[in-house]
Enzyme design. Structure first.
Site, mmCIF file in Angstrom:
data_model
loop_
_atom_site.group_PDB
_atom_site.id
_atom_site.type_symbol
_atom_site.label_atom_id
_atom_site.label_comp_id
_atom_site.label_asym_id
_atom_site.label_seq_id
_atom_site.Cartn_x
_atom_site.Cartn_y
_atom_site.Cartn_z
ATOM 1 N N GLN A 82 27.218 -5.802 51.372
ATOM 2 C CA GLN A 82 27.018 -4.466 51.914
ATOM 3 C C GLN A 82 25.551 -4.192 52.221
ATOM 4 O O GLN A 82 25.130 -3.043 52.343
ATOM 5 C CB GLN A 82 27.502 -3.422 50.882
ATOM 6 C CG GLN A 82 29.003 -3.360 50.735
ATOM 7 C CD GLN A 82 29.617 -2.654 51.921
ATOM 8 O OE1 GLN A 82 29.156 -1.596 52.322
ATOM 9 N NE2 GLN A 82 30.652 -3.254 52.486
ATOM 10 N N VAL A 89 27.323 -1.492 56.647
ATOM 11 C CA VAL A 89 26.589 -1.740 55.403
ATOM 12 C C VAL A 89 26.226 -0.435 54.718
ATOM 13 O O VAL A 89 26.201 0.618 55.344
ATOM 14 C CB VAL A 89 25.298 -2.563 55.644
ATOM 15 C CG1 VAL A 89 25.626 -3.959 56.113
ATOM 16 C CG2 VAL A 89 24.388 -1.863 56.610
ATOM 17 N N GLU A 90 25.929 -0.563 53.392
ATOM 18 C CA GLU A 90 25.544 0.627 52.625
ATOM 19 C C GLU A 90 24.050 0.713 52.437
ATOM 20 O O GLU A 90 23.496 1.770 52.207
ATOM 21 C CB GLU A 90 26.095 0.521 51.198
ATOM 22 C CG GLU A 90 27.506 0.838 51.007
ATOM 23 C CD GLU A 90 27.907 0.621 49.534
ATOM 24 O OE1 GLU A 90 29.079 0.836 49.251
ATOM 25 O OE2 GLU A 90 27.038 0.238 48.704
ATOM 26 N N THR A 91 23.414 -0.480 52.399
ATOM 27 C CA THR A 91 22.001 -0.542 52.042
ATOM 28 C C THR A 91 21.228 -1.313 53.090
ATOM 29 O O THR A 91 21.708 -2.328 53.606
ATOM 30 C CB THR A 91 21.837 -1.276 50.687
ATOM 31 O OG1 THR A 91 22.659 -0.646 49.720
ATOM 32 C CG2 THR A 91 20.399 -1.259 50.219
#
Lengths: 375, 379
Positions: free
Chosen positions: A313, A92-94
């Site tokens: 994400q 994931v990005e966040t």
């Protein structure tokens, strides 16, 4: 024949309101019915995404199929304990964090949190903090983070007080209309920043009622929305004022910041939460509110748009199944439950529990320890 | 369907005898004076439950079918016993529609004949108070004379109210049978509940004395609550505050087996004569929101109170008539118990609300106010 079936469908949701009332349409589309009838409301994505805590079967339409699939697979399997933290972090990005029970408990920081947040930032992850507590504004939360020694930007914080103001802005709430607030300072401050006029708040906590013949409570006919959140100064005057606005001002909105049954105002015990005040106004108006806080996905949609992030994400980290985890699932993101808050392992694994996160772990700092173990 | 309805309108307009089941010896029927868009409709008196309110249904295919059914009744041979139209209508239905057409049971406007029939068929009248007998603190016109008239006809009168701010013995006695081991009760409400509980031998805490308490919290302080509270009773409380909600929430959530009892769930009521105010439903819903539990409701429309009345009066419920102003409490209470029901429009319910398509609760009769009985029975 068709007419009788249609009548039954309407009656089951709100039998005792005159049909002309905007909320007399079915509960799930009361918002859109209001939007259709009143010129200052418009149908935005955020509008149709709001749903109440109780009616969990109402899934926001654009994500219905994806979330339903998720529900089917997730409901079947019990949540596994998090073992490979790295895999989750890389996928994931966040990260969206709930605050009470994840970052702090009452006014005490939970162990290992600052280091974990620093580690995540160093790996390039975006951090967002979403809380249902409407007593403080974003700015005030920023100060709380600072006092606890955490490096958090005001723009990364989304409280339900902010969500209420953001929602009103998103539907172009008219400048000449006012908002009646049953809640605390946080909501008032956010409305100020958004440039929306308001009445009520903590100062109405001292107002007394005398139920005697000839006594008449006046209310401002320009109130176009009533926002209800946690309110320690809650009293009968406020309920009556809010009820009069909702019942008598045409098109008046009933907005709830959150419907949490209990909340951890102190780390030692639970306290009756916003769900209590919202319940009171619901009990006297018999109208379901538009909920802007978790588990409604309004805040998630807002920040996804604001930061340009894809929901798949995102990983939602929280301690409550019926608000945090449901919020994440409704939004279509990954979910991680921490046991450092209100939910215990036995509650999670209880047969009556139908909400299963993707993973669970003891506390946030497990990200560091599990990572170390993997290496 | 349009052709059929056009045909029906013409036929019914010119039919020599309109569909009228007037009984011999009563007032002559007033025919609808030949208005083109309505059938000739008997505005006179009827015994049978044909839908006289058919004129309230917007003209549609369903209405057309009803009119056609009536036309067939006229054509079909009448049996010797003139009072058989219901059976004929069934025959007509099965002939024409091929099944039962279930229209909701209609509400009759109370008139001379039906009022007399109602009074003759019941032995006891149950009256709601707010909106029927008084409004706020003002008596509604004609009520004392009406009650005297009914008493003089030998009818028993009972007053059944959801208002828990005044004493009602019934609640207290029933609490015993609900929770035998309950000794301490926390009250969100007024003196009425507290007094009743004390009379029944319970220790009641909370109530009006908690009105001025403020909830404060600091870290390391605990909000204390009595662990021996066995039940929380919630009624109308104009002095509700966070302290009471928090105390009650802790009792319900943490004391094992603690009962959550609601006196009633009325959303609004006429606490003053000039406007409506939030009712007990508000306080009960507040506690429902924080405890996530449903209460045991002892007031209307729960039939709890009916048990007392049955024991006390020894009359079957079919010989009782419930008179009230609220559909969702009074009328539902009467219907659930099997009583006849009469709605008065002197309280919170308007005629529009009663006839609105979203309303599913149909009382047997409705009238403007209780004193209408004087007009119907007087002479």
């Amino acid at each position: 024949m068709l007419s009788s079936r249609t009548v039954v469908a309407v009656a089951s949701s709100s039998s005792f309101l005159p049909l002309s009332h905007p909320a007399a349409a079915s509960t799930s589309s009361s918002a859109s019915a209001a939007a259709a009838s009143y010129p200052f409301l418009n149908r935005r994505l955020a509008f149709s995404q709001c749903h109440t805590n109780r009616d969990r079967s109402i899934i926001p339409k654009p994500q219905r199929s994806r979330v339903m699939e998720g529900f089917k697979t997730r409901a079947a399997a019990a949540a596994p304990q998090l073992e490979d933290a790295d895999a989750l972090i890389d996928s994931v990005e966040t990260f969206i964090f709930d605050c009470d029970g994840v970052i702090w408990k009452g006014d005490k920081l939970i162990d290992g949190v600052p280091e974990t947040l620093d580690m995540l930032r160093s790996r390039g992850k975006r951090l967002v903090f979403v809380t249902n507590n409407s007593t403080k504004s974003r700015k005030q939360y920023g100060k709380k983070f600072e006092t606890l020694g955490l490096n958090v930007n005001e723009e990364e914080i989304f409280a339900s007080s902010f969500a209420a103001a953001a929602y009103l802005k998103s539907i172009d709430f008219p400048k000449d209309k006012k908002v009646y607030v049953i809640g605390e300072e946080g909501i008032l401050k956010e409305l100020d920043i958004a440039g929306i006029q308001y009445l009520g708040g903590p100062e109405d906590g001292d107002k007394k009622i005398e139920l005697k013949p000839g006594y008449f409570l006046e209310h401002d006919k320009d109130v176009g929305a009533v926002v209800v959140g946690f309110d320690r100064y809650f009293n009968y005057y406020k309920v009556q004022y809010g009820t009069l606005c909702i019942r008598e001002n045409p098109g008046c909105l009933f907005i709830a910041t959150n419907r949490d049954a209990v909340t951890h105002l102190t780390d030692a015990q639970e306290w009756a939460g916003g769900g209590s005040m919202v319940g009171a106004v619901l009990g006297s108006t018999k109208q379901e509110p538009l909920v802007v806080g978790k588990p409604s996905t309004f805040m998630m949609d807002y920040l996804a748009k604001e930061f340009g992030i894809t929901k798949s994400q995102i990983c939602m980290v929280g301690d409550r199944l019926d608000t945090d985890i449901l919020f994440g699932q409704n939004g279509g993101c990954k979910t991680l439950l921490v046991l450092s808050g209100v939910t215990s392992l036995s509650t999670l694994q209880s047969p009556t529990n139908s909400i299963q996160p993707d993973f669970y772990t003891n506390k946030l700092s497990d990200f560091l320890s599990l990572k170390a173990a993997a290496v | 369907m349009y052709l059929v309805s056009w045909f029906l309108q013409r036929e019914l307009h010119f039919s020599p005898k309109s569909v009228c089941y007037k009984d011999e010896g009563t007032a002559p029927c007033k025919r609808n004076g030949g208005k083109k868009n309505q059938p000739t409709f008997c505005g006179g008196t009827r015994q049978v439950k044909q839908p006289p309110t058919v004129k309230h249904i917007p003209f549609s295919n369903q209405t057309a079918l009803i009119y056609f059914k009536k036309k067939l009744i006229n054509i079909l041979p009448k049996s010797k016993n003139g009072n058989q139209p219901e059976k004929d209508s069934d025959a007509a239905q099965s002939l024409f529609v091929g099944g039962k057409m279930s229209a909701p049971a209609a509400t009759q406007l109370l008139d001379l004949h039906s009022a007399r029939a109602l009074v003759d068929s019941v032995e006891a009248f149950l009256f709601d108070c707010d909106g029927v007998i008084w409004k706020g603190d003002k008596l509604i016109d004609g009520v004392p004379e009406t009650l005297d008239l009914l008493r003089s006809k030998g009818k028993k009168l009972v007053f059944v109210t959801n208002n828990s701010t005044k004493s009602r013995r019934q609640y207290a006695a029933k609490f015993h049978s609900l929770g035998i081991s309950v000794s301490e009760v926390y009250v969100i409400g007024m003196e009425g509940i507290v007094k009743e509980l004390e009379q029944a031998g319970f220790t009641a805490i909370g109530g009006p004395e908690d009105a001025e308490k403020r909830a404060e919290w600091k870290s390391n302080t605990l909000f204390e609550h009595d662990k021996s509270v066995g039940a929380v009773v919630v009624g109308l409380d104009p002095y509700v505050n966070y302290h009471k909600l928090q105390y009650a929430t802790l009792c319900v959530r943490e004391n094992p087996g603690c009962l959550f009892i609601a006196t009633n769930q009325d959303a609004v009521g006429h606490m003053t004569d000039l406007q409506e105010w939030p009712g007990a439903g508000c306080m009960v819903a507040a506690l429902r929101g924080s405890t996530e539990r449903e209460p045991i409701v002892v007031g209307k429309p729960s039939t709890f109170m009916m048990d007392f009345l049955l024991q006390k009066f020894n009359i079957s419920t079919s010989k009782m008539c419930m008179v009230g102003d609220r559909l969702d409490t009074d009328i539902l209470f009467g219907q659930s118990s099997g009583c006849k029901t009469l709605l008065v429009l002197s309280g919170v319910t308007t005629e529009t609300l009663l006839h609105s398509p979203s309303n599913q609760i149909k009382p047997d009769y409705y009238t403007t106010q209780v004193s209408d009985f004087i007009g119907f029975l007087g002479s």
